[in-house]
Design a protein around this motif. Structure first.
Motif, PDB file in Angstrom:
ATOM      1  N   HIS A 467       0.839  -1.203   0.000  1.00  0.00           N
ATOM      2  CA  HIS A 467       0.000   0.000   0.000  1.00  0.00           C
ATOM      3  C   HIS A 467       0.874   1.253   0.000  1.00  0.00           C
ATOM      4  O   HIS A 467       1.760   1.409   0.844  1.00  0.00           O
ATOM      5  N   LEU A 468       0.618   2.146  -0.966  1.00  0.00           N
ATOM      6  CA  LEU A 468       1.336   3.419  -1.022  1.00  0.00           C
ATOM      7  C   LEU A 468       0.590   4.444  -0.180  1.00  0.00           C
ATOM      8  O   LEU A 468      -0.613   4.652  -0.361  1.00  0.00           O
ATOM      9  N   THR A 469       1.291   5.096   0.721  1.00  0.00           N
ATOM     10  CA  THR A 469       0.630   5.987   1.675  1.00  0.00           C
ATOM     11  C   THR A 469       0.887   7.462   1.404  1.00  0.00           C
ATOM     12  O   THR A 469       0.408   8.311   2.144  1.00  0.00           O
ATOM     13  N   HIS A 470       1.639   7.784   0.346  1.00  0.00           N
ATOM     14  CA  HIS A 470       1.910   9.188   0.059  1.00  0.00           C
ATOM     15  C   HIS A 470       0.619   9.919  -0.304  1.00  0.00           C
ATOM     16  O   HIS A 470      -0.316   9.336  -0.870  1.00  0.00           O
ATOM     17  N   GLN A 471       0.552  11.213   0.019  1.00  0.00           N
ATOM     18  CA  GLN A 471      -0.651  12.000  -0.229  1.00  0.00           C
ATOM     19  C   GLN A 471      -1.031  11.998  -1.706  1.00  0.00           C
ATOM     20  O   GLN A 471      -2.215  12.004  -2.061  1.00  0.00           O
ATOM     21  N   LYS A 472      -0.031  11.993  -2.595  1.00  0.00           N
ATOM     22  CA  LYS A 472      -0.307  12.038  -4.032  1.00  0.00           C
ATOM     23  C   LYS A 472      -0.948  10.755  -4.545  1.00  0.00           C
ATOM     24  O   LYS A 472      -1.473  10.728  -5.649  1.00  0.00           O
ATOM     25  N   THR A 473      -0.895   9.682  -3.751  1.00  0.00           N
ATOM     26  CA  THR A 473      -1.464   8.406  -4.188  1.00  0.00           C
ATOM     27  C   THR A 473      -2.911   8.243  -3.751  1.00  0.00           C
ATOM     28  O   THR A 473      -3.481   7.176  -3.910  1.00  0.00           O
ATOM     29  N   MET A 474      -3.538   9.284  -3.224  1.00  0.00           N
ATOM     30  CA  MET A 474      -4.941   9.207  -2.809  1.00  0.00           C
ATOM     31  C   MET A 474      -5.888   9.726  -3.885  1.00  0.00           C
ATOM     32  O   MET A 474      -7.087   9.830  -3.667  1.00  0.00           O
ATOM     33  N   THR A 475      -5.358  10.076  -5.029  1.00  0.00           N
ATOM     34  CA  THR A 475      -6.179  10.514  -6.146  1.00  0.00           C
ATOM     35  C   THR A 475      -6.399   9.348  -7.106  1.00  0.00           C
ATOM     36  O   THR A 475      -5.852   8.256  -6.919  1.00  0.00           O
ATOM     37  N   SER A 476      -7.185   9.602  -8.155  1.00  0.00           N
ATOM     38  CA  SER A 476      -7.498   8.534  -9.109  1.00  0.00           C
ATOM     39  C   SER A 476      -6.392   8.323 -10.137  1.00  0.00           C
ATOM     40  O   SER A 476      -6.533   7.475 -11.008  1.00  0.00           O
ATOM     41  N   TYR A 477      -5.292   9.074 -10.060  1.00  0.00           N
ATOM     42  CA  TYR A 477      -4.242   8.933 -11.064  1.00  0.00           C
ATOM     43  C   TYR A 477      -2.858   9.071 -10.429  1.00  0.00           C
ATOM     44  O   TYR A 477      -2.684   9.642  -9.356  1.00  0.00           O
ATOM     45  N   LEU A 478      -1.870   8.509 -11.117  1.00  0.00           N
ATOM     46  CA  LEU A 478      -0.461   8.630 -10.738  1.00  0.00           C
ATOM     47  C   LEU A 478       0.341   8.994 -11.987  1.00  0.00           C
ATOM     48  O   LEU A 478       0.042   8.524 -13.083  1.00  0.00           O
ATOM     49  N   ILE A 479       1.361   9.823 -11.808  1.00  0.00           N
ATOM     50  CA  ILE A 479       2.278  10.159 -12.908  1.00  0.00           C
ATOM     51  C   ILE A 479       3.632   9.563 -12.557  1.00  0.00           C
ATOM     52  O   ILE A 479       4.230   9.921 -11.541  1.00  0.00           O
ATOM     53  N   LEU A 480       4.122   8.646 -13.404  1.00  0.00           N
ATOM     54  CA  LEU A 480       5.330   7.888 -13.097  1.00  0.00           C
ATOM     55  C   LEU A 480       6.330   7.978 -14.251  1.00  0.00           C
ATOM     56  O   LEU A 480       5.967   8.264 -15.392  1.00  0.00           O
ATOM     57  N   ASP A 481       7.590   7.703 -13.906  1.00  0.00           N
ATOM     58  CA  ASP A 481       8.672   7.686 -14.891  1.00  0.00           C
ATOM     59  C   ASP A 481       9.110   6.232 -15.082  1.00  0.00           C
ATOM     60  O   ASP A 481       9.726   5.633 -14.186  1.00  0.00           O
ATOM     61  N   PRO A 482       8.806   5.631 -16.231  1.00  0.00           N
ATOM     62  CA  PRO A 482       9.162   4.221 -16.451  1.00  0.00           C
ATOM     63  C   PRO A 482      10.659   3.955 -16.406  1.00  0.00           C
ATOM     64  O   PRO A 482      11.080   2.820 -16.144  1.00  0.00           O
ATOM     65  N   ASP A 483      11.498   4.973 -16.661  1.00  0.00           N
ATOM     66  CA  ASP A 483      12.942   4.785 -16.660  1.00  0.00           C
ATOM     67  C   ASP A 483      13.541   4.916 -15.259  1.00  0.00           C
ATOM     68  O   ASP A 483      14.733   4.683 -15.074  1.00  0.00           O
ATOM     69  N   SER A 484      12.729   5.331 -14.291  1.00  0.00           N
ATOM     70  CA  SER A 484      13.214   5.487 -12.926  1.00  0.00           C
ATOM     71  C   SER A 484      13.112   4.165 -12.172  1.00  0.00           C
ATOM     72  O   SER A 484      12.062   3.511 -12.172  1.00  0.00           O
ATOM     73  N   MET A 485      14.214   3.768 -11.519  1.00  0.00           N
ATOM     74  CA  MET A 485      14.200   2.537 -10.732  1.00  0.00           C
ATOM     75  C   MET A 485      13.189   2.632  -9.590  1.00  0.00           C
ATOM     76  O   MET A 485      12.585   1.637  -9.203  1.00  0.00           O
ATOM     77  N   GLU A 486      12.982   3.838  -9.072  1.00  0.00           N
ATOM     78  CA  GLU A 486      12.043   4.033  -7.969  1.00  0.00           C
ATOM     79  C   GLU A 486      10.597   3.805  -8.395  1.00  0.00           C
ATOM     80  O   GLU A 486       9.778   3.318  -7.614  1.00  0.00           O
TER      81      GLU A 486
END
Length: 592
Positions: A467-486
């Protein structure tokens, strides 16, 4: 119609059929017969501007590549202020009837008269036939609330141009910049672009709301030019159905019911009207009007294109009626949903036999509480004596159906054919789309229909099952970087409070890692395959050389000749053990 003309033949006037008893003056200019009506400005909206057009006259000076545009209409206007548009953008100047412009392949022009901007002339190209242009099939569209409507649209640009961006906008005040529809959450899931990158720019609306009534415009860009937003678009008016009751005469105790709208429906061909009496569908009539006898308990409503009006009483305000809070409800699988309605009946009478159902056959209904499929999952409750709410828990996809309420009062039962509330049960999925920032991906937690009660929905995101608990993960969308290991991993989403509801997993970045690994393995395999023939050849050559030396040693050293016997002994150099055999003495002596 676009035409090249000189000063001699550039005069234009309208068809003589528009006389309507008004004063006319006939003139003959250059052999052309002209009829010019003297209208007031208000009349020009229907008689003049619809006939206006831009005529281009090439300039005589060949050193300067420009043309003169003239805005012509079919009537003479006194002190008129003209408006010019270039590539869909209103020009501050000029305000006169003529305008000189530099010739450019991408440029298109149109004109209109002040206070009548919606009645503009067709767009013309300054050079060629493929300049920028947007044409709307309708200046105005009237559609029913809750229905689906298309806003037909065509656009053009240079043949070799590539459309880099295209969007629909909603226009607020005329002097304000319009707003991109994709940025407005109230349109999410209800608008769809049906066009392409060539010529079609049609937009579709579903589940229309009265708040959707507005002016809509299309805008696009190419690598060389841009169509702007001040050019008039399509005005959409959303209306609901209403039943208007017209009293009969003093001696004729009948009333006329009319199924009406606030505007004339644009698509009004083959319309079939359906009428309901006390919630029961009538086989007749199918027309817009219906004459009925006066009776206090009787109520009527009409429907068109599966969209229904509110119920009205023929006499008084206390007839039978059921009104549902929602015509449709979308809810998540595993959640709880409330479907509610209000009802009324004659005063001094009680409601009996209150029932919710979703199955009926020839008028025979089945109470949901008695349905084994809903055992322990349904409940009825009320807050007043004129409302009822159905609660369904632990929703399943098989619960998707139309739910209706029925009651009896004074021996009169509300009909079963009146439309109720349609429930759609949906699961959730993760959809990946390119983000606005280059190289990133946008993950969105989506459903097959817009959730009805979405205001209190809190989304939960999981990465690799955690479970991701960051505030930004409580919305209906996520913006991610596929090249980032994180950010690499497998993502799924859920809704707070529904622990058993999870979307399928969506991989971010892992594909590129797998591809890199596969490429590396492939390179190694290819190298080994190239080296293998040489390695085998080397091994064979080395083995043959060793074998020849061993055979020579064996032949020279292994034979011991006993002159007194025909049997000879040889020593096997690999096993160091004697082998016995009968040999030809002549052969043995011939070996050196």
């Amino acid at each position: 119609m676009v035409s090249w003309s000189s000063e001699k033949n550039s005069t234009f006037c309208h068809n003589e059929g528009y006389n309507n008893g008004l004063e006319n003056s006939r003139k003959s200019v250059g052999g052309f017969s002209l009829v010019c009506d003297r209208y007031v400005l208000a009349s020009m909206a229907t008689r003049c501007s619809q006939k206006s057009q831009v005529v281009m006259s090439p300039n005589a000076d060949k050193d300067v590549q420009y043309v003169t545009l003239t805005c012509l209409s079919n009537c003479s206007l006194t002190n008129a202020t003209y408006i010019w548009y270039r590539n869909g953008q209103r020009l501050v100047e000029p305000t006169s009837r003529q305008h000189s412009v530099i010739i450019h392949y991408t440029s298109s022009y149109s004109c209109s008269v002040n206070d009548l901007e919606d009645l503009h002339s067709p767009t013309v190209c300054v050079l060629g036939r493929n300049c920028l242009d947007v044409t709307y099939a309708h200046q105005s569209i009237c559609a029913l609330k809750g229905s689906t409507v298309d806003l037909p649209c065509k656009y053009r640009h240079l043949n070799n141009d590539i459309v880099s961006d295209s969007n629909w906008y909603i226009q607020g005040e005329r002097d304000e910049a319009p707003t991109n529809l994709s940025s407005l959450p109230e349109y999410s899931g209800r608008v769809k672009y049906l066009g392409d990158n060539m010529s079609d720019c049609t937009l579709r609306f579903t589940d229309l709301r009265e708040t959707d009534s507005a002016e809509y415009k299309f805008r696009f860009k190419t690598q060389f030019a841009e169509w702007r937003y001040s050019f008039p678009g399509t005005n959409l008016t959303v209306t609901d159905l209403q039943v208007k009751v017209t009293p009969g005469t003093r001696w004729n105790q009948t009333r006329t019911l009319t199924c009406s709208t606030s505007c004339n429906l644009t698509d009004n061909s083959n319309l079939t009207y359906v009428w309901y009496k006390n919630g029961q569908r009538l086989d007749e009539p199918v027309s817009r009007q219906h004459s009925v006898k006066e009776y206090y308990t009787v109520s009527y409503s009409c429907s068109l294109l599966n969209l229904r009006s509110a119920v009205v009483c023929v006499v008084g305000q206390s007839c039978m009626n059921v009104s549902y809070t929602h015509q449709s409800v979308c809810a998540l699988k595993g959640s709880t949903v409330n479907i509610s309605c209000t009802f009324r009946h004659l005063k001094n009478h009680n409601a009996t036999e209150e029932t919710w159902f979703n199955k009926w056959d020839s008028g025979v209904i089945k109470d949901l509480i008695q349905d084994p499929e809903y055992a322990g999952r349904v409940d009825y409750h009320r807050t007043t004596d004129k409302d009822s709410t159905l609660t369904v828990t632990d929703l399943r996809e098989s619960d998707s159906a139309e739910y209706k309420f029925r009651f009896t009062s004074n021996k009169v039962t509300w009909g079963y054919s009146f439309p109720g509330t349609t429930l759609t049960v949906t699961d959730i999925q993760v959809k990946g789309t390119p983000a606005t920032e280059e190289g990133k991906v946008n993950l969105t937690c989506i459903t097959s229909c817009p959730l009805t009660d979405n205001s209190n929905t809190t989304y939960i995101w999981y990465k690799n099952g955690q479970h991701l608990t960051h505030q930004k993960t409580m919305t209906s969308y996520l913006i991610l970087d596929p090249d980032s290991m994180e950010d690499r991993g497998r993502y799924s989403c859920g809704v707070k409070g529904l622990t058993n509801v999870h979307s399928p997993k969506f991989s971010v970045g892992e594909q590129s890692v797998r591809i890199g690994t596969i490429v590396g393995i492939t390179v190694v395999v290819v190298i080994l395959m190239l080296c293998l023939p040489g390695f085998i050849w080397f091994r064979k050559k080395a083995s043959k050389s060793t074998s020849d030396r061993r055979d020579k040693v064996v032949i020279r050293q292994r034979v011991h000749v006993d002159t007194d016997s025909d049997t000879y002994t040889t020593l096997n150099m690999r096993t160091m053990s004697p082998d016995y055999d009968t040999l030809d003495v002549r052969f043995l002596y011939s070996v050196s």
